[in-house]
Design a protein around this motif. Sequence first.
Motif, PDB file in Angstrom:
ATOM      1  N   ILE A  43       0.957   1.951  -2.766  1.00 12.32           N
ATOM      2  CA  ILE A  43       0.466   3.150  -2.082  1.00 12.32           C
ATOM      3  C   ILE A  43      -0.669   3.730  -2.905  1.00 12.32           C
ATOM      4  N   GLY A  44      -1.751   4.105  -2.235  1.00 10.75           N
ATOM      5  CA  GLY A  44      -2.901   4.690  -2.903  1.00 10.75           C
ATOM      6  C   GLY A  44      -2.824   6.203  -2.976  1.00 10.75           C
ATOM      7  N   LEU A  45      -3.753   6.795  -3.708  1.00  9.68           N
ATOM      8  CA  LEU A  45      -3.797   8.246  -3.886  1.00  9.68           C
ATOM      9  C   LEU A  45      -3.933   9.000  -2.576  1.00  9.68           C
ATOM     10  N   ASN A  46      -4.612   8.418  -1.602  1.00  7.39           N
ATOM     11  CA  ASN A  46      -4.832   9.076  -0.318  1.00  7.39           C
ATOM     12  C   ASN A  46      -3.859   8.592   0.756  1.00  7.39           C
ATOM     13  N   GLY A  47      -2.790   7.921   0.335  1.00  2.00           N
ATOM     14  CA  GLY A  47      -1.783   7.467   1.284  1.00  2.00           C
ATOM     15  C   GLY A  47      -2.028   6.096   1.864  1.00  2.00           C
ATOM     16  N   GLU A  48      -3.062   5.394   1.407  1.00  2.88           N
ATOM     17  CA  GLU A  48      -3.276   4.034   1.895  1.00  2.88           C
ATOM     18  C   GLU A  48      -2.052   3.191   1.553  1.00  2.88           C
ATOM     19  N   GLN A  49      -1.734   2.249   2.417  1.00  5.78           N
ATOM     20  CA  GLN A  49      -0.590   1.372   2.170  1.00  5.78           C
ATOM     21  C   GLN A  49      -1.050  -0.080   2.143  1.00  5.78           C
ATOM     22  N   LEU A  50      -0.618  -0.794   1.113  1.00  2.34           N
ATOM     23  CA  LEU A  50      -0.918  -2.210   0.971  1.00  2.34           C
ATOM     24  C   LEU A  50       0.364  -3.005   1.068  1.00  2.34           C
ATOM     25  N   VAL A  51       0.242  -4.191   1.620  1.00  2.00           N
ATOM     26  CA  VAL A  51       1.367  -5.110   1.702  1.00  2.00           C
ATOM     27  C   VAL A  51       0.873  -6.483   1.277  1.00  2.00           C
ATOM     28  N   LEU A  52       1.608  -7.118   0.380  1.00  2.00           N
ATOM     29  CA  LEU A  52       1.342  -8.506  -0.006  1.00  2.00           C
ATOM     30  C   LEU A  52       2.377  -9.361   0.701  1.00  2.00           C
ATOM     31  N   LEU A  53       1.894 -10.253   1.565  1.00  2.00           N
ATOM     32  CA  LEU A  53       2.775 -11.147   2.316  1.00  2.00           C
ATOM     33  C   LEU A  53       2.583 -12.574   1.846  1.00  2.00           C
ATOM     34  N   SER A  54       3.687 -13.315   1.761  1.00  2.00           N
ATOM     35  CA  SER A  54       3.565 -14.748   1.507  1.00  2.00           C
ATOM     36  C   SER A  54       3.106 -15.395   2.807  1.00  2.00           C
ATOM     37  N   LYS A  55       2.366 -16.459   2.697  1.00  2.00           N
ATOM     38  CA  LYS A  55       1.933 -17.204   3.876  1.00  2.00           C
ATOM     39  C   LYS A  55       1.778 -18.654   3.460  1.00  2.00           C
ATOM     40  N   PRO A  56       2.561 -19.548   4.044  1.00  2.00           N
ATOM     41  CA  PRO A  56       2.509 -20.957   3.640  1.00  2.00           C
ATOM     42  C   PRO A  56       1.078 -21.494   3.630  1.00  2.00           C
ATOM     43  N   GLY A  57       0.769 -22.251   2.581  1.00  2.00           N
ATOM     44  CA  GLY A  57      -0.546 -22.864   2.453  1.00  2.00           C
ATOM     45  C   GLY A  57      -1.622 -21.948   1.903  1.00  2.00           C
ATOM     46  N   THR A  58      -1.251 -20.719   1.484  1.00  2.00           N
ATOM     47  CA  THR A  58      -2.231 -19.782   0.932  1.00  2.00           C
ATOM     48  C   THR A  58      -1.671 -19.157  -0.345  1.00  2.00           C
TER      49      THR A  58
END
Length: 134
Positions: free
Chosen positions: A47-62
């Motif tokens: 979560i960022g200072l301004n409420g931004e939300q990040l998600v790290l997802l697994s994805k086969p082959g990447t």
Amino acid sequence: ATTTALVAAAAAGHSVLLGLWRATDGTWSESPPLSVGPTEQMLATAIGLNGEQLVLLSKPGTNGVVEVASGPGRGWSTLASPPAGTVTLALVGDGSVDAFSVNGSRLRIFTVAPLQSTWALSQSMNVPIAYGSS
């Protein structure tokens, strides 16, 4: 201060993520849904200072996929594919994103600046680990 939430919903083999933000009057607003494929898993969030939300997802082959929700009603945007070995993320105050990559006892931190598409190595260190001590 912004109150945020990340909600996962699943039905019939289909999953979505929603970013939520609470306004000062107590009402909640949401992002559009982010579809999560049946072979993807959520590895980390930030979560960022301004409420931004990040998600790290697994994805086969990447090396994984980094998705960002900037605020209510705004769609999710995809950042450049993170470096190999990325295990978690951090949003920095200037809007850049740090990716923490681990390989054995070596920790590397890569940074991608806002509106950029290339991760740059910003820090690297060996972390002493007493293997077999636990």
